[in-house]
Design an enzyme around this catalytic site. Structure first.
Site, PDB file in Angstrom:
ATOM      1  N   GLY A  77       0.160   1.681  11.442  1.00 36.71           N
ATOM      2  CA  GLY A  77       0.444   1.340  10.043  1.00 36.71           C
ATOM      3  C   GLY A  77      -0.563   2.016   9.110  1.00 36.71           C
ATOM      4  O   GLY A  77      -1.263   2.970   9.502  1.00 36.71           O
ATOM      5  N   GLY A  78      -0.661   1.520   7.873  1.00 41.50           N
ATOM      6  CA  GLY A  78      -1.525   2.132   6.860  1.00 41.50           C
ATOM      7  C   GLY A  78      -2.985   2.176   7.285  1.00 41.50           C
ATOM      8  O   GLY A  78      -3.664   3.199   7.112  1.00 41.50           O
ATOM      9  N   LYS A 105       0.805  -1.234   0.000  1.00 44.19           N
ATOM     10  CA  LYS A 105       0.000   0.000   0.000  1.00 44.19           C
ATOM     11  C   LYS A 105       0.840   1.287   0.000  1.00 44.19           C
ATOM     12  O   LYS A 105       0.403   2.297  -0.534  1.00 44.19           O
ATOM     13  CB  LYS A 105      -0.967   0.010   1.189  1.00 44.19           C
ATOM     14  CG  LYS A 105      -2.108  -0.977   1.016  1.00 44.19           C
ATOM     15  CD  LYS A 105      -3.108  -0.862   2.149  1.00 44.19           C
ATOM     16  CE  LYS A 105      -4.249  -1.839   1.953  1.00 44.19           C
ATOM     17  NZ  LYS A 105      -5.251  -1.765   3.006  1.00 44.19           N
ATOM     18  N   ASP A 152      -9.895   2.984   2.269  1.00 45.83           N
ATOM     19  CA  ASP A 152      -9.989   2.370   3.601  1.00 45.83           C
ATOM     20  C   ASP A 152     -10.612   3.341   4.612  1.00 45.83           C
ATOM     21  O   ASP A 152     -11.396   2.946   5.464  1.00 45.83           O
ATOM     22  CB  ASP A 152      -8.598   1.960   4.094  1.00 45.83           C
ATOM     23  CG  ASP A 152      -8.117   0.657   3.466  1.00 45.83           C
ATOM     24  OD1 ASP A 152      -8.974  -0.133   3.010  1.00 45.83           O
ATOM     25  OD2 ASP A 152      -6.898   0.437   3.409  1.00 45.83           O
TER      26      ASP A 152
HETATM   27  P1  NAP Z   1       0.730  -2.559   8.688  1.00 45.94           P
HETATM   28  O1  NAP Z   1       0.928  -1.309   7.931  1.00 45.94           O
HETATM   29  O2  NAP Z   1       1.689  -3.669   8.531  1.00 45.94           O
HETATM   30  O3  NAP Z   1       0.661  -2.160  10.246  1.00 45.94           O
HETATM   31  C1  NAP Z   1       0.540  -3.155  11.235  1.00 45.94           C
HETATM   32  C2  NAP Z   1       0.369  -2.474  12.585  1.00 45.94           C
HETATM   33  O4  NAP Z   1       0.124  -3.505  13.548  1.00 45.94           O
HETATM   34  C3  NAP Z   1       1.612  -1.726  13.055  1.00 45.94           C
HETATM   35  O5  NAP Z   1       1.208  -0.606  13.807  1.00 45.94           O
HETATM   36  C4  NAP Z   1       2.289  -2.754  13.950  1.00 45.94           C
HETATM   37  O6  NAP Z   1       3.081  -2.157  14.940  1.00 45.94           O
HETATM   38  C5  NAP Z   1       1.097  -3.411  14.599  1.00 45.94           C
HETATM   39  N1  NAP Z   1       1.337  -4.803  15.050  1.00 45.94           N
HETATM   40  C6  NAP Z   1       1.683  -5.857  14.294  1.00 45.94           C
HETATM   41  N2  NAP Z   1       1.735  -6.967  15.066  1.00 45.94           N
HETATM   42  C7  NAP Z   1       1.417  -6.580  16.329  1.00 45.94           C
HETATM   43  C8  NAP Z   1       1.304  -7.271  17.554  1.00 45.94           C
HETATM   44  N3  NAP Z   1       1.526  -8.571  17.642  1.00 45.94           N
HETATM   45  N4  NAP Z   1       0.934  -6.564  18.631  1.00 45.94           N
HETATM   46  C9  NAP Z   1       0.682  -5.251  18.562  1.00 45.94           C
HETATM   47  N5  NAP Z   1       0.784  -4.538  17.427  1.00 45.94           N
HETATM   48  C10 NAP Z   1       1.152  -5.201  16.325  1.00 45.94           C
HETATM   49  O7  NAP Z   1      -0.703  -3.180   8.383  1.00 45.94           O
HETATM   50  P2  NAP Z   1      -2.049  -2.402   8.019  1.00 45.94           P
HETATM   51  O8  NAP Z   1      -2.207  -2.330   6.567  1.00 45.94           O
HETATM   52  O9  NAP Z   1      -2.072  -1.158   8.813  1.00 45.94           O
HETATM   53  O10 NAP Z   1      -3.148  -3.447   8.541  1.00 45.94           O
HETATM   54  C11 NAP Z   1      -3.396  -3.626   9.925  1.00 45.94           C
HETATM   55  C12 NAP Z   1      -4.571  -4.552  10.119  1.00 45.94           C
HETATM   56  O11 NAP Z   1      -5.761  -3.967   9.595  1.00 45.94           O
HETATM   57  C13 NAP Z   1      -4.411  -5.895   9.398  1.00 45.94           C
HETATM   58  O12 NAP Z   1      -4.916  -6.906  10.243  1.00 45.94           O
HETATM   59  C14 NAP Z   1      -5.302  -5.772   8.175  1.00 45.94           C
HETATM   60  O13 NAP Z   1      -5.808  -7.009   7.754  1.00 45.94           O
HETATM   61  C15 NAP Z   1      -6.418  -4.890   8.721  1.00 45.94           C
HETATM   62  N6  NAP Z   1      -7.102  -4.141   7.656  1.00 45.94           N
HETATM   63  C16 NAP Z   1      -8.426  -4.373   7.481  1.00 45.94           C
HETATM   64  C17 NAP Z   1      -9.104  -3.682   6.494  1.00 45.94           C
HETATM   65  C18 NAP Z   1     -10.575  -3.924   6.299  1.00 45.94           C
HETATM   66  O14 NAP Z   1     -11.141  -3.505   5.286  1.00 45.94           O
HETATM   67  N7  NAP Z   1     -11.238  -4.554   7.248  1.00 45.94           N
HETATM   68  C19 NAP Z   1      -8.452  -2.767   5.649  1.00 45.94           C
HETATM   69  C20 NAP Z   1      -7.088  -2.564   5.885  1.00 45.94           C
HETATM   70  C21 NAP Z   1      -6.429  -3.253   6.885  1.00 45.94           C
HETATM   71  P3  NAP Z   1       4.637  -1.753  14.699  1.00 45.94           P
HETATM   72  O15 NAP Z   1       4.615  -0.344  14.189  1.00 45.94           O
HETATM   73  O16 NAP Z   1       5.214  -1.871  16.040  1.00 45.94           O
HETATM   74  O17 NAP Z   1       5.191  -2.729  13.702  1.00 45.94           O
END
Ligand code: NAP
Length: 426
Positions: A293-294, A235, A271
């Protein structure tokens, strides 16, 4: 999107408009009825008789302006004489309306107009034909598209309008990321294509693309694809391959939707619209976002009308960076209990995707709060299960996914998204 139907009496503006609105899941508005609802008159004829044509045209102009300012997507059947209300159709179109002129020979219309004498400006066939002849080129002048009804029935006319909006060329869309096989996007979009009868124009596939493969993949995009649905981990990485970003994507620094217009690639972020679709009105609320994150940044963008936003992330530096951009207050492990004061908690971390882990702070959840759990697989996550036990209102990631997909559908197709049909996939 506003779809405006114009045309002479009997052209089918109301019957086609109703059927089109039903198919596109939009509101239907007949401007004559709209005017009657806002006044105490029983019919347009009564307004003509008591107040005169000029008065009625003024009402039409006011209605057009109100409908354009109203903002809501709709199919609008304009009165046959609205072209004589100075500025009215211009006002309607200014609100982002696409105007279709439903054209048909007078001989056909004549058979559809049952009682000439009840129409304010018709007296008989001869005067009606003269009016028809005088108006034809004006309808054409306002039209973005002309649909020659001829023998087209209502269903055929509806399909002709949708196909005109979709364009004739075939358009390929694809979801990219890694892993991508689990993505629901193709099924959601295809359900929408089917509902609108445009599955021969639009296709939607999967393509596994890693960060290292992205450069190579993007070389073919301009020639091959109409739209890209972008998932993790691409992304932010994809931004450097794009020609333009819409403002939300720029601020969030993440793109989940790319559209190719004649080789020019624009990145969008839907999103944040998914977050708003899931949460509804956030004005005046206090929210805690978990993650930086994103997805968390999309949530922070969506929360711009909130009263107060707190942000917690396991890596404090990432939380500080995001908080600065969006005006949030950073929480650390010591003041995490402030979660108990929030109206809304959003889990935008990946903690829970494994079905076991939970982000920190779950112990501070309180009955009456709302949790948006962005993760939609597994469902429920350990956090969502606990929140349900504690009597929170739990909104699942599926709702957010649906909300972002509806916006993406509109961007890829230029058509309204048929929400009911798309929702059925989930
Ligand atoms: P990302 O950019 O990789 O960010 C992941 C975030 O989660 C970071 O802040 C990371 O912290 C934190 N993290 C990862 N593992 C963790 C753990 N075990 N304990 C606590 N924090 C943790 O991913 P993203 O795109 O933001 O997506 C995040 C989530 O949202 C995913 O599960 C994704 O499937 C979901 N999502 C859902 C939708 C929907 O339409 N429902 C849309 C987008 C995303 P650090 O900064 O410390 O690495």
């Amino acid at each position: 999107m506003k779809i405006i139907l114009t045309g002479f009496m009997g052209a089918g503006k109301t019957s086609v408009g109703r059927a089109l609105a039903e198919r596109l899941e939009l509101k239907f508005i007949d401007t004559d009825q709209y005017i009657l609802d806002k006044t105490s008159f029983k019919s347009v004829r009564e307004i003509f008789e008591k107040k005169g044509e000029k008065y009625f045209r003024k009402l039409e102009f006011n209605a057009a302006r109100a409908l354009a300012d109203g903002g809501a997507d709709a199919v609008i059947a304009s009165g046959g004489g609205m072209i004589n209300a100075p500025g009215a159709l211009e006002a309607l179109k200014k609100g982002g309306g696409v105007c279709f002129f439903l054209d048909a020979p007078f001989e056909i219309l004549k058979t559809r107009i049952k009682n000439f004498t009840t129409r304010p400006l018709f007296k008989n066939h001869v005067s009606a034909r003269a009016l028809y002849n005088a108006r034809q080129h004006i309808y054409k002048g306002y039209a973005d598209h002309i649909i020659h009804r001829g023998k087209l029935d209502i269903g055929g006319t509806v399909q002709a309008i949708i196909k005109t909006l979709a364009g004739a060329a075939k358009k390929k869309n694809v979801v990219i990321g890694s892993p991508v096989a689990h993505s629901l996007s193709p099924r959601l979009h295809k359900a929408g294509y089917k509902a609108l009868g445009v599955e021969k124009i639009f296709s939607f596939g999967y393509k596994e693309v890693t960060v290292t493969e992205l450069r190579d993949f993007m070389r073919h995009t301009r020639k091959e694809y109409n739209g890209l649905s972008v998932t993790m981990p691409l992304k932010t990485e994809i931004i450097k391959y794009l020609d333009a970003l819409e403002p939300a994507a720029r601020k969030i620094n993440a793109v989940n939707t790319v559209v190719n217009k004649n080789g020019f690639l624009t990145g969008y972020n839907t999103d944040y619209q998914g977050v708003l679709y899931a949460l509804g009105n956030v004005k005046g609320k206090t929210a805690v976002v978990l993650g930086a994150g994103g997805a968390a940044r999309a949530a922070l963008y969506a929360l711009k009308d909130a009263r107060q936003i707190y942000l917690y992330n396991r890596t404090l530096r990432h939380a500080r960076e995001a908080a600065k951009i969006f005006g949030a207050e950073v929480l650390d492990d010591k003041n995490l209990k402030l979660i108990s004061r929030a109206d809304i908690i959003i889990n935008a971390t990946s903690a829970g995707m494994d079905g076991v882990s939970r982000p920190p702070g779950a112990e501070y959840l309180k009955a009456g709060q709302t949790l948006l759990e962005m993760i939609y697989k597994p469902n429920p996550t350990p956090l969502a299960a606990l929140a349900t036990l504690k009597c929170l209102t739990v909104i699942t990631g599926e709702k957010m996914l649906l909300g972002q997909a509806l916006e993406q559908f509109k961007i890829f197709t230029g058509l309204p998204a048929p929400e009911k049909a798309i929702k059925e996939v989930l």
